[in-house]
Design a protein around this motif. Structure first.
Motif, PDB file in Angstrom:
ATOM      1  N   SER A   1      -5.457  -0.224  -3.788  1.00  0.00           N
ATOM      2  CA  SER A   1      -5.401  -0.321  -2.323  1.00  0.00           C
ATOM      3  C   SER A   1      -6.710  -0.873  -1.769  1.00  0.00           C
ATOM      4  O   SER A   1      -6.701  -1.638  -0.796  1.00  0.00           O
ATOM      5  CB  SER A   1      -5.113   1.047  -1.712  1.00  0.00           C
TER       6      SER A   1
ATOM      7  N   VAL B   1       0.855  -1.190   0.000  1.00  0.00           N
ATOM      8  CA  VAL B   1       0.000   0.000   0.000  1.00  0.00           C
ATOM      9  C   VAL B   1       0.893   1.241   0.000  1.00  0.00           C
ATOM     10  O   VAL B   1       1.892   1.286   0.735  1.00  0.00           O
ATOM     11  CB  VAL B   1      -0.917  -0.007   1.242  1.00  0.00           C
TER      12      VAL B   1
ATOM     13  N   CYS C   1      -1.394   4.146   3.916  1.00  0.00           N
ATOM     14  CA  CYS C   1      -1.186   3.095   4.913  1.00  0.00           C
ATOM     15  C   CYS C   1      -1.990   3.330   6.185  1.00  0.00           C
ATOM     16  O   CYS C   1      -2.487   2.386   6.800  1.00  0.00           O
ATOM     17  CB  CYS C   1       0.295   2.975   5.269  1.00  0.00           C
TER      18      CYS C   1
END
Length: 416
Positions: A353, A314, A319
């Motif tokens: 993501s 990611v 994150c």
């Protein structure tokens, strides 16, 4: 290969190292197990994501989920009226306010539970499970009932799968018992897969097929993390060969339909109760913690899980969001994480993501599920109750890492 894909590639051995470091045994890990686990995940993921016939099957799975959702809505509309999805007798002033989770989404558990029981009675599920068990035997060299238990967990719950091998649980080695428990937490059952796929379909393309792929990839990941934390002793006697001896659970199709519905009702009420209690407890903990520290449990989880989010590939700027939802999954459950992902539309996350997160959330890795699994397995195998209880929290750690491995695998195979 892009930088983010290389980040996922680097993350896989880092997650292996984390599992090994969390284990109590630093010796006995066989290189063959590590190679089989990593290659198994990557090859399986590549086949499911990039082989055209299998990709086409994703669309079929998605169509089946949509059909189940529409059929369930017909039933809930009859029983609950507009609360269950029937046309509203008034104008909706706030978009989405008419959606009531318990009356519209959760009843899918009843329908899928009944269908699963019928498919088991017709020996469709046992045939698929046996095929997957043979694949796991070829990959890892495990034998007998342990393979069957792991394979069953891909399609049924963490308590139902051990039921299929309960006659052999007492003869499992400690490592095999641990593998079975980790697999139960690292995968999701078919009925919950349908519910989650329905929830996140607007956010994750081919949601049903992707979650099925995630549960399949998590099976070798679970075995790998379990055997890294607790290696099988050399010369340990293999568990009995139970792959061809799956018991018949129902007397007839009607018996399967009735009992499957009853089992689904128990699960439905359990989900409702767990959601109320765990969300309330987290809110209570935050109410006590935030005035003292300025932090919530979700914020603390975002810090703790940040390295795992990065290891999955990611981007650094995303994150924190991914890590927070991973933390919510462990502290509360994956249902709330998926619900938040769906309700926010994956705000702040790229499409890649969101896909990585959907894979990483695909497992029963939370404290409530550990309690359910330990209680159920201890009742099946009371002579090993103390051992099962002692393996509860370690299995949560191993399963959480396994789910992150599934996320890293899809991150490796998905370009930005």
């Amino acid at each position: 290969m892009s930088a983010l894909q290389f980040q996922s590639l680097l993350g896989l051995p880092l997650l292996c190292a984390l599992a090994w470091a969390c284990g109590g045994c630093r010796r006995g890990v066989r290189p063959r197990i590590v190679a089989a686990g990593l290659l198994g995940q990557v090859l399986l993921g590549a086949a499911l994501l990039h082989v055209p016939p299998l990709r086409a099957a994703f669309a079929l799975v998605g169509g089946a989920v949509n059909a189940l959702a529409a059929a369930t809505r017909a039933g809930t509309s009859l029983v609950f009226g507009y609360l269950g999805g029937a046309p509203l007798p008034f104008a909706e002033t706030a978009p989405g306010a008419s959606f009531i989770l318990f009356f519209q989404a959760l009843p899918l558990v009843l329908v899928v539970g009944a269908l699963s029981a019928v498919l088991y009675h017709w020996r469709v599920l046992p045939a698929v499970v046996a095929l997957l068990a043979r694949g796991l035997r070829w990959l890892f060299g495990l034998s007998g009932a342990c393979n069957l238990g792991v394979a069953a967990n891909v399609f049924v719950g963490m308590v139902e799968a051990p039921l299929l091998v309960r006659h052999w649980l007492g003869g499992f080695s400690r490592a095999e018992l641990f593998v079975t428990m980790v697999a139960g937490l690292a995968t999701i059952s078919g009925n919950m897969l349908v519910v989650y796929a329905t929830m996140i379909a607007p956010v994750v393309p081919d949601a049903a097929g992707q979650l099925l792929a995630a549960s399949l990839i998590s099976a070798p990941a679970a075995i790998l993390t379990a055997l890294l934390m607790m290696p099988e002793r050399e010369g340990a006697p293999p568990s009995p060969d139970a792959e061809a001896a799956q018991p018949r659970l129902y007397d007839s199709t009607m018996d399967a339909l009735v009992r499957g519905t009853a089992d689904g009702l128990g699960l439905l009420l359990g989900i409702m109760a767990s959601l109320i209690v765990f969300v309330a407890l987290v809110a209570l903990a935050n109410a006590a913690l935030e005035p003292l520290t300025g932090l919530t449990l979700q914020q603390i989880a975002a810090w703790l899980f940040w390295p795992l989010a990065w290891a999955m590939g990611v981007p650094a700027g995303e994150c924190a969001t991914v890590a927070r939802l991973l933390g919510v999954k462990v502290v509360v459950n994956e249902f709330v994480s998926y619900l938040e992902l769906a309700s926010t539309g994956g705000a702040g996350l790229s499409e890649r993501s969101r896909l990585v997160l959907a894979y990483a959330l695909c497992g029963f890795t939370n404290f409530g599920s550990v309690g359910i699994m330990v209680t159920g397995m201890a009742a099946m195998c009371p002579e090993r109750r103390a051992e099962i209880v002692s393996l509860g929290l370690p299995s949560l750690v191993a399963a959480s890492i396994a789910c992150c491995m599934a996320g890293a695998t899809v991150g490796l195979l998905t370009p930005p």
